[in-house]
Design a protein around this motif. Sequence first.
Motif, PDB file in Angstrom:
ATOM      1  N   LYS A   1     -10.113   3.895  -1.086  1.00  0.00           N
ATOM      2  CA  LYS A   1      -9.690   4.935  -2.023  1.00  0.00           C
ATOM      3  C   LYS A   1     -10.802   5.237  -3.020  1.00  0.00           C
ATOM      4  O   LYS A   1     -11.057   6.392  -3.355  1.00  0.00           O
ATOM      5  CB  LYS A   1      -8.419   4.500  -2.766  1.00  0.00           C
ATOM      6  CG  LYS A   1      -7.152   4.624  -1.949  1.00  0.00           C
ATOM      7  CD  LYS A   1      -5.927   4.173  -2.735  1.00  0.00           C
ATOM      8  CE  LYS A   1      -5.658   5.056  -3.926  1.00  0.00           C
ATOM      9  NZ  LYS A   1      -4.407   4.662  -4.630  1.00  0.00           N
TER      10      LYS A   1
ATOM     11  N   GLU B   1      -5.117  -5.298   0.832  1.00  0.00           N
ATOM     12  CA  GLU B   1      -4.882  -4.480  -0.356  1.00  0.00           C
ATOM     13  C   GLU B   1      -6.191  -4.150  -1.063  1.00  0.00           C
ATOM     14  O   GLU B   1      -6.388  -3.027  -1.544  1.00  0.00           O
ATOM     15  CB  GLU B   1      -3.932  -5.195  -1.322  1.00  0.00           C
ATOM     16  CG  GLU B   1      -3.568  -4.388  -2.569  1.00  0.00           C
ATOM     17  CD  GLU B   1      -2.907  -3.050  -2.260  1.00  0.00           C
ATOM     18  OE1 GLU B   1      -3.161  -2.090  -3.021  1.00  0.00           O
ATOM     19  OE2 GLU B   1      -2.152  -2.964  -1.270  1.00  0.00           O
TER      20      GLU B   1
ATOM     21  N   PHE C   1      -7.961  -1.503   0.957  1.00  0.00           N
ATOM     22  CA  PHE C   1      -7.290  -0.226   0.709  1.00  0.00           C
ATOM     23  C   PHE C   1      -7.817   0.418  -0.571  1.00  0.00           C
ATOM     24  O   PHE C   1      -8.162   1.606  -0.602  1.00  0.00           O
ATOM     25  CB  PHE C   1      -5.782  -0.459   0.622  1.00  0.00           C
ATOM     26  CG  PHE C   1      -4.967   0.774   0.330  1.00  0.00           C
ATOM     27  CD1 PHE C   1      -4.685   1.685   1.335  1.00  0.00           C
ATOM     28  CD2 PHE C   1      -4.463   1.005  -0.936  1.00  0.00           C
ATOM     29  CE1 PHE C   1      -3.924   2.818   1.069  1.00  0.00           C
ATOM     30  CE2 PHE C   1      -3.701   2.132  -1.214  1.00  0.00           C
ATOM     31  CZ  PHE C   1      -3.433   3.045  -0.203  1.00  0.00           C
TER      32      PHE C   1
ATOM     33  N   VAL D   1      -4.813   1.033  10.194  1.00  0.00           N
ATOM     34  CA  VAL D   1      -3.566   1.048   9.424  1.00  0.00           C
ATOM     35  C   VAL D   1      -3.789   1.697   8.058  1.00  0.00           C
ATOM     36  O   VAL D   1      -2.985   2.523   7.602  1.00  0.00           O
ATOM     37  CB  VAL D   1      -3.028  -0.389   9.252  1.00  0.00           C
ATOM     38  CG1 VAL D   1      -1.843  -0.406   8.293  1.00  0.00           C
ATOM     39  CG2 VAL D   1      -2.624  -0.970  10.602  1.00  0.00           C
ATOM     40  N   ILE D   2      -4.882   1.339   7.406  1.00  0.00           N
ATOM     41  CA  ILE D   2      -5.175   1.872   6.072  1.00  0.00           C
ATOM     42  C   ILE D   2      -5.412   3.378   6.127  1.00  0.00           C
ATOM     43  O   ILE D   2      -4.901   4.138   5.292  1.00  0.00           O
ATOM     44  CB  ILE D   2      -6.388   1.147   5.460  1.00  0.00           C
ATOM     45  CG1 ILE D   2      -6.010  -0.290   5.101  1.00  0.00           C
ATOM     46  CG2 ILE D   2      -6.903   1.879   4.225  1.00  0.00           C
ATOM     47  CD1 ILE D   2      -7.163  -1.142   4.627  1.00  0.00           C
TER      48      ILE D   2
ATOM     49  N   LYS E   1      -4.278   5.492   8.274  1.00  0.00           N
ATOM     50  CA  LYS E   1      -2.990   6.153   8.501  1.00  0.00           C
ATOM     51  C   LYS E   1      -2.180   6.195   7.214  1.00  0.00           C
ATOM     52  O   LYS E   1      -1.547   7.208   6.893  1.00  0.00           O
ATOM     53  CB  LYS E   1      -2.214   5.420   9.598  1.00  0.00           C
ATOM     54  CG  LYS E   1      -0.932   6.132  10.023  1.00  0.00           C
ATOM     55  CD  LYS E   1      -0.311   5.465  11.241  1.00  0.00           C
ATOM     56  CE  LYS E   1       0.915   6.215  11.725  1.00  0.00           C
ATOM     57  NZ  LYS E   1       1.504   5.596  12.936  1.00  0.00           N
ATOM     58  N   ASP E   2      -2.220   5.119   6.444  1.00  0.00           N
ATOM     59  CA  ASP E   2      -1.497   5.065   5.179  1.00  0.00           C
ATOM     60  C   ASP E   2      -2.071   6.042   4.162  1.00  0.00           C
ATOM     61  O   ASP E   2      -1.354   6.543   3.288  1.00  0.00           O
ATOM     62  CB  ASP E   2      -1.534   3.636   4.629  1.00  0.00           C
ATOM     63  CG  ASP E   2      -0.472   3.385   3.576  1.00  0.00           C
ATOM     64  OD1 ASP E   2       0.716   3.630   3.871  1.00  0.00           O
ATOM     65  OD2 ASP E   2      -0.831   2.967   2.459  1.00  0.00           O
ATOM     66  N   LEU E   3      -3.346   6.334   4.284  1.00  0.00           N
ATOM     67  CA  LEU E   3      -3.998   7.269   3.374  1.00  0.00           C
ATOM     68  C   LEU E   3      -3.783   8.727   3.773  1.00  0.00           C
ATOM     69  O   LEU E   3      -4.193   9.631   3.059  1.00  0.00           O
ATOM     70  CB  LEU E   3      -5.501   6.976   3.310  1.00  0.00           C
ATOM     71  CG  LEU E   3      -5.905   5.736   2.517  1.00  0.00           C
ATOM     72  CD1 LEU E   3      -7.367   5.401   2.745  1.00  0.00           C
ATOM     73  CD2 LEU E   3      -5.632   5.938   1.027  1.00  0.00           C
TER      74      LEU E   3
ATOM     75  N   MET F   1       0.841  -1.187   0.000  1.00  0.00           N
ATOM     76  CA  MET F   1       0.000   0.000   0.000  1.00  0.00           C
ATOM     77  C   MET F   1       0.880   1.241   0.000  1.00  0.00           C
ATOM     78  O   MET F   1       1.964   1.236   0.541  1.00  0.00           O
ATOM     79  CB  MET F   1      -0.899   0.003   1.235  1.00  0.00           C
ATOM     80  CG  MET F   1      -1.897  -1.157   1.264  1.00  0.00           C
ATOM     81  SD  MET F   1      -3.030  -1.104   2.667  1.00  0.00           S
ATOM     82  CE  MET F   1      -1.900  -1.495   4.005  1.00  0.00           C
ATOM     83  N   HIS F   2       0.391   2.289  -0.602  1.00  0.00           N
ATOM     84  CA  HIS F   2       1.180   3.519  -0.629  1.00  0.00           C
ATOM     85  C   HIS F   2       0.253   4.700  -0.455  1.00  0.00           C
ATOM     86  O   HIS F   2      -0.937   4.642  -0.726  1.00  0.00           O
ATOM     87  CB  HIS F   2       1.954   3.631  -1.945  1.00  0.00           C
ATOM     88  CG  HIS F   2       1.070   3.699  -3.152  1.00  0.00           C
ATOM     89  ND1 HIS F   2       0.465   2.581  -3.701  1.00  0.00           N
ATOM     90  CD2 HIS F   2       0.671   4.755  -3.905  1.00  0.00           C
ATOM     91  CE1 HIS F   2      -0.248   2.939  -4.754  1.00  0.00           C
ATOM     92  NE2 HIS F   2      -0.152   4.247  -4.893  1.00  0.00           N
ATOM     93  N   ASN F   3       0.801   5.796   0.002  1.00  0.00           N
ATOM     94  CA  ASN F   3       0.015   6.980   0.314  1.00  0.00           C
ATOM     95  C   ASN F   3       0.064   7.958  -0.840  1.00  0.00           C
ATOM     96  O   ASN F   3       1.103   8.508  -1.161  1.00  0.00           O
ATOM     97  CB  ASN F   3       0.579   7.632   1.592  1.00  0.00           C
ATOM     98  CG  ASN F   3      -0.141   8.926   1.915  1.00  0.00           C
ATOM     99  OD1 ASN F   3      -1.212   9.192   1.405  1.00  0.00           O
ATOM    100  ND2 ASN F   3       0.464   9.718   2.773  1.00  0.00           N
TER     101      ASN F   3
END
Length: 216
Positions: free
Chosen positions: A129, A122, A125, A32-33, A35-37, A1-3
Motif C-alpha cells: 500500500k 499484514e 500488505f 492474495v494481497i 486481490k485484496d487491494l 487486511m481490508h480493501n
Amino acid sequence: MHNDLILPVPVLTIRQGRITPALQQHNMLLQVILKDLGYPDELVLSAESEDSAAQAITEHLPNLIFYRVADHSNLHFLPQIKSLYPSCCLISIHENKAAPSEILKTVQNGADAYLLSDTPAEQLFQQIKCILRGGAVLHPEFAKLLQEQLTSKHNQEINLIFNSVEIQIIEQISQPSSEVQAALALNLSEYQVYSFIKNIFRKIYILHKNTEAAAE
C-alpha cells in the motif's frame, strides 16, 4: 487486511531462475494481497522469461512490476524494463538472507522499491500500500550500508546527492529504527518518510546512470 484501494490496472510478476520454497510461498501471499487491494485475477499477469515479460509490458502497460531476484546474473533486465515502460513502478523481491549489496544493485539498476520474501502478511500488505501511494520502505541492514557509504571517503558522490532530511532518515533507520520512529524523531509524517525513501532510491539510480555514462 481490508480493501480500500480499487486499482483496475494490470500488475506483472516476473519470475526467473531458481524459485525457492520461500519465494513460492511469498508469490502465493502476493496474489492474495493484490486481490485484496482490488486487482482481479485477470489483471494479475506473470512472466517467466525476458521475452514474455517484454511482450506483457508492451501489450498491457502494468503499473506495478514485481521482479524476483534469483541472483546478480539477472539484474541486467531491470534497466530494460525501465526503458520499455519508464513510468511503471518496478519492485524487486529478495529472500530475507539477501545481502544489502544485492538490494543496492537492484536500486542502482532501476528498482523503485523492494520487498523481502519472509515479510509477515499484514506487514507486506502495508508495504505494498505504501508503494502504491508513492513511497518505499527501507530496512535497517540496507540503511546501514547506505550510512557506511555516506561516511566513506571513497563514496563522496553519494553524500552530495542527498539532502539533510534524507541523510537523517538513513541515519535513523540504520540504528535500527522503524520508519515510524524516524518520523517521530524528525517531526515528519510516516507518508513523508516513505516518500523521502523513494526519492533516496531515485537519486541512487540517477547517480549510477551518470557514473556509467561518464565511464563510457
